[in-house]
Every structure is written in C-alpha cells, then in structure tokens.
Design a protein around this motif. Sequence first.
Motif, PDB file in Angstrom:
ATOM      1  N   GLU A   1       0.812  -1.212  -0.097  1.00  0.00           N
ATOM      2  CA  GLU A   1      -0.176  -0.003   0.051  1.00  0.00           C
ATOM      3  C   GLU A   1       1.075   1.237   0.049  1.00  0.00           C
ATOM      4  O   GLU A   1       1.848   1.319   0.821  1.00  0.00           O
ATOM      5  CB  GLU A   1      -0.947  -0.049   1.201  1.00  0.00           C
ATOM      6  CG  GLU A   1      -1.874   1.324   1.166  1.00  0.00           C
ATOM      7  CD  GLU A   1      -2.551   1.077   2.608  1.00  0.00           C
ATOM      8  OE1 GLU A   1      -3.340   0.164   2.770  1.00  0.00           O
ATOM      9  OE2 GLU A   1      -2.581   2.211   3.438  1.00  0.00           O
ATOM     10  N   VAL A   2       0.590   1.985  -1.176  1.00  0.00           N
ATOM     11  CA  VAL A   2       1.542   3.382  -1.091  1.00  0.00           C
ATOM     12  C   VAL A   2       0.515   4.360  -0.972  1.00  0.00           C
ATOM     13  O   VAL A   2      -0.187   4.788  -1.719  1.00  0.00           O
ATOM     14  CB  VAL A   2       2.423   3.308  -2.534  1.00  0.00           C
ATOM     15  CG1 VAL A   2       3.187   4.740  -2.449  1.00  0.00           C
ATOM     16  CG2 VAL A   2       3.358   2.132  -2.241  1.00  0.00           C
ATOM     17  N   ASP A   3       0.659   5.279  -0.101  1.00  0.00           N
ATOM     18  CA  ASP A   3      -0.217   6.632   0.116  1.00  0.00           C
ATOM     19  C   ASP A   3      -1.426   6.254   0.040  1.00  0.00           C
ATOM     20  O   ASP A   3      -2.369   6.842  -0.380  1.00  0.00           O
ATOM     21  CB  ASP A   3       0.412   7.706  -0.977  1.00  0.00           C
ATOM     22  CG  ASP A   3       1.768   8.267  -0.801  1.00  0.00           C
ATOM     23  OD1 ASP A   3       2.271   8.085   0.264  1.00  0.00           O
ATOM     24  OD2 ASP A   3       2.449   8.588  -1.726  1.00  0.00           O
ATOM     25  N   GLY A   4      -1.739   4.995   0.917  1.00  0.00           N
ATOM     26  CA  GLY A   4      -3.211   4.748   0.722  1.00  0.00           C
ATOM     27  C   GLY A   4      -3.714   4.052  -0.358  1.00  0.00           C
ATOM     28  O   GLY A   4      -5.226   3.350  -0.195  1.00  0.00           O
ATOM     29  N   ILE A   5      -2.918   3.870  -1.198  1.00  0.00           N
ATOM     30  CA  ILE A   5      -3.408   3.182  -2.454  1.00  0.00           C
ATOM     31  C   ILE A   5      -2.846   1.556  -2.354  1.00  0.00           C
ATOM     32  O   ILE A   5      -1.821   1.290  -2.358  1.00  0.00           O
ATOM     33  CB  ILE A   5      -2.986   3.641  -3.826  1.00  0.00           C
ATOM     34  CG1 ILE A   5      -3.531   5.272  -3.855  1.00  0.00           C
ATOM     35  CG2 ILE A   5      -3.481   2.958  -5.129  1.00  0.00           C
ATOM     36  CD1 ILE A   5      -2.974   5.991  -4.830  1.00  0.00           C
TER      37      ILE A   5
END
Length: 104
Positions: A69-73
Amino acid sequence: MKIASRFQASPESGAVQFQYDGETLTAPAGIPLAAALLAHSGGFSRQTAGGHDRTAFCMMGVCFDCLVEVDGIPNTQACMTPVRGGMVVRRQIGLRRLKGGSDV
Ligand code: FES
C-alpha cells in the motif's frame, strides 16, 4: 548500446526518507521501492489471503508478489514504483478490493 539499469540511482538523485509501517527508511531517490524494501530487511512485504509471506521476486512487474500500500493506494507494485521522499508505505496483509470491483 548501453541500457541504464533500473537498479542504480543517479549520483545526483540523493537520498530520501519514506515511511514503512511507521518506520523511517532512507533510500536513494528513484530506485524501485521493492529494491529499497529488500535492502532494508528482505522480509515479507505482503501476505496472501492464506497468510503466506511474500516479497518481491521478479522485479519486472510480472509476479505481483511485491504488492504494498503506497499513500493509501493498495495493490501497488513496489518493483514498478520509484522511491520518493515522504511516501507512506505499508505492508499489504490479505486481500484488497479492486477499484470498481464488487463488494461480495
Ligand atoms: S516483484 Fe514481481 S511484480 Fe513486482
């Protein structure tokens, strides 16, 4: 013909800091996130729905074992994502919904 390696940061890129499950890590800007995570610990970066540990394997966008998960994605391929300062990365535990997918 010379091909630039995706695993080498340019000397002028400098180091950046990012968060990984609440821990501050430092890596050369622009290297693949998966490479930074492997260099950090080599530990798992996601778990399957069955609870099996996975981490980057192919480093070329094929195996999907590097999903984080990167920056909530969720479902972000770490091997295809360059490291940049301030990014917030989390291990991905279990399944995530596909965008636009069913709630079932
Ligand atoms: S390491 Fe295989 S898709 Fe990222």
